[in-house]
Design a protein around this motif. Sequence first.
Motif, PDB file in Angstrom:
ATOM      1  N   CYS A 248     -12.893   8.933  10.065  1.00  0.00           N
ATOM      2  CA  CYS A 248     -13.375  10.294   9.837  1.00  0.00           C
ATOM      3  C   CYS A 248     -13.580  10.566   8.342  1.00  0.00           C
ATOM      4  N   PHE A 249     -14.377  11.590   8.045  1.00  0.00           N
ATOM      5  CA  PHE A 249     -14.529  12.033   6.665  1.00  0.00           C
ATOM      6  C   PHE A 249     -14.844  13.524   6.650  1.00  0.00           C
ATOM      7  N   ALA A 250     -14.593  14.144   5.495  1.00  0.00           N
ATOM      8  CA  ALA A 250     -14.865  15.569   5.305  1.00  0.00           C
ATOM      9  C   ALA A 250     -16.015  15.730   4.323  1.00  0.00           C
ATOM     10  N   MET A 251     -16.815  16.774   4.529  1.00  0.00           N
ATOM     11  CA  MET A 251     -17.937  17.019   3.620  1.00  0.00           C
ATOM     12  C   MET A 251     -18.237  18.503   3.545  1.00  0.00           C
ATOM     13  N   LEU A 398     -25.298  17.452   0.732  1.00  0.00           N
ATOM     14  CA  LEU A 398     -24.041  17.061   1.370  1.00  0.00           C
ATOM     15  C   LEU A 398     -23.179  16.289   0.374  1.00  0.00           C
ATOM     16  N   ARG A 399     -21.889  16.620   0.371  1.00  0.00           N
ATOM     17  CA  ARG A 399     -20.973  16.017  -0.609  1.00  0.00           C
ATOM     18  C   ARG A 399     -19.691  15.585   0.087  1.00  0.00           C
ATOM     19  N   LEU A 400     -19.286  14.342  -0.120  1.00  0.00           N
ATOM     20  CA  LEU A 400     -18.003  13.879   0.395  1.00  0.00           C
ATOM     21  C   LEU A 400     -16.876  14.622  -0.304  1.00  0.00           C
ATOM     22  N   ARG A 401     -15.922  15.132   0.472  1.00  0.00           N
ATOM     23  CA  ARG A 401     -14.779  15.844  -0.091  1.00  0.00           C
ATOM     24  C   ARG A 401     -13.576  14.904  -0.134  1.00  0.00           C
ATOM     25  N   THR A 407      -8.362  10.507  -0.661  1.00  0.00           N
ATOM     26  CA  THR A 407      -8.727   9.113  -0.883  1.00  0.00           C
ATOM     27  C   THR A 407      -9.830   9.010  -1.929  1.00  0.00           C
ATOM     28  N   GLU A 408     -10.011   7.814  -2.450  1.00  0.00           N
ATOM     29  CA  GLU A 408     -11.048   7.567  -3.452  1.00  0.00           C
ATOM     30  C   GLU A 408     -12.437   7.437  -2.836  1.00  0.00           C
ATOM     31  N   ASP A 409     -12.513   6.970  -1.586  1.00  0.00           N
ATOM     32  CA  ASP A 409     -13.825   6.769  -0.979  1.00  0.00           C
ATOM     33  C   ASP A 409     -14.280   7.946  -0.133  1.00  0.00           C
ATOM     34  N   GLY A 410     -13.416   8.954   0.056  1.00  0.00           N
ATOM     35  CA  GLY A 410     -13.790  10.122   0.826  1.00  0.00           C
ATOM     36  C   GLY A 410     -13.541  10.005   2.312  1.00  0.00           C
ATOM     37  N   LEU A 411     -13.165   8.810   2.772  1.00  0.00           N
ATOM     38  CA  LEU A 411     -12.827   8.626   4.179  1.00  0.00           C
ATOM     39  C   LEU A 411     -11.339   8.896   4.390  1.00  0.00           C
TER      40      LEU A 411
END
Length: 573
Positions: A248-251, A398-401, A407-411
Amino acid sequence: MGRRRFIKQCGILGAGTVSSLAWNSSLASVLAKPLGDELRSDIIIIGGGLGACAAALAACRNGSSVIMTEPTDWIGGQVSQQAVPPDEHQWIESHGRTASYAGYRSLVRDFYHKNYPLSGMARKADFLNPGNGAVSRLCHEPAVSVTVLESMLAPAISNGQLKILLNTEALEAHTDGDSVQAVSCHTGEEKRSIVLHGAFFIDASEEGDLLKLSGCEYVIGTESQKQSGERHAPEKEDPTNIQAMTHCFAMDHLEGEDHTIDPPDMYQMWKDYVPSIHPAWPGKLLSLTYTHPRTLQPKTLSFVPPDREGMLPKTEALNLWLYRRLIDRNNFEAGRFRSDITLVNWPQNDFLLGNITDVTEEERQENLEKARQLSLSLFYWLQTEAPRPDGGQGWKGLRLRKDITGTEDGLAKYPYIRESRRILAETTILEQDISLEDRMQITGLTREKVGALAYHDSVGIGYYALDLHPSTGGDNYIDMASVPFQIPLGALIPVRMENLIPGCKNIGTTHITNGCYRLHPVEWNIGEAAGSLCAFSLKRKTMPRQVRNSQKLLSEFQDLLKESGLELAWPES
């Protein structure tokens, strides 16, 4: 004095934290710093997810000492390190959960009320939902759950009952016949060796790690119809066929800005990938068209992030932006958030090409990287190629949060694990015990009157549809209605091991029934029952198997659970 200032003066505020909400994730690990190579406690809990936290709370509440390990630097499992907000049933605000789980939910809301500038409407809401996500009544940031869970565990840490070892991985179990004597672990960045000794061991790890290490009999993957008698089981069992995991990831979305990432290394592969499953997937995975879980027919969704003013157009199809939205900016005072924040746990980033459990280390790492690449490719596709209502392609804003996932990679720190190793148990819960169709056929009752199979040894209740995502063995969705169910104690008792108890989604379910026993409030209930069981067994100087198979002990234990706020049967409607 503020809590943050107090912690800083005590010298236990970790440096280099990645999120303003995650600052105190170092609290438990510092307070629990091992003093030597060997540690002893009444109960050892391997894993730090929701079930583990509930088990620790229950065990400490009942007078036991506990050591809990966690392989990442966040406790909370699926709600935090995996970033998935609570999946719950429609009655969760009033019943169908333990008192402590209700307390956890209240503390999450209290955190927002006390620390965030809520809008007037949000402050007046009877049940604040920070993200107003479509699939959860409590969509919120994962680090808030870390803070809340640590606050619930803090009293037991302070009085010396509980030690939490973060960044700690179980490596070897030392057994004597049918009992676990100790577990060897690596802990900390330096991977220092420690040995944990206990009277009871609870496996609350995401993949059932201690089951394998200890030699406890377990299953994984699909059972055959001959083995289980389940309508939806395949003709032949397949231990490699498990539900997809998801990274998963947040954005968020900042209209007018360009946050396009570099093309992921495997983007071309994932852009062209068509799942090879049955019934057939309707086309490419990176698309807004997917298979409807119930009808198995193609269904097209929409994806439209908010504009500069935070407005979302009305769409006929479900807007995936709203699906697991963690922050609805309209819940907060104007200017607090530049955008909504949403969590991506969609069909498009379910990983189907392999497993990470019971495979070689090389294959595990390869599949973890492929799953990472899938999620990053989905994000890049959304930025550059996703169809827009205006006829254009992609949403550059869109921007990875990265701060939200820590985390460093946004995941997320860990992939969302839907299916674990499961013990061979004294009781195995079957599809025909809980599916609506089967129960109506077996009992002859209407859907309004029918209930699940009743268990004399119930230690809790739960409800969710039988919801299985596409699997690594080539199955499309298996999704059907269930009925409110109980958690039998027999499903927590291994067929052979005496002092090892499962504490999450590794209880005696099948591949099919795991689909509804894996959700947040059920996992919490399982963990709370497991911690209570071990503490009760210590006090009575007996073993969990005897508790289940002695009517006197079982009645005493069930009375203890009810006094602690666990519901053992669904209220009659």
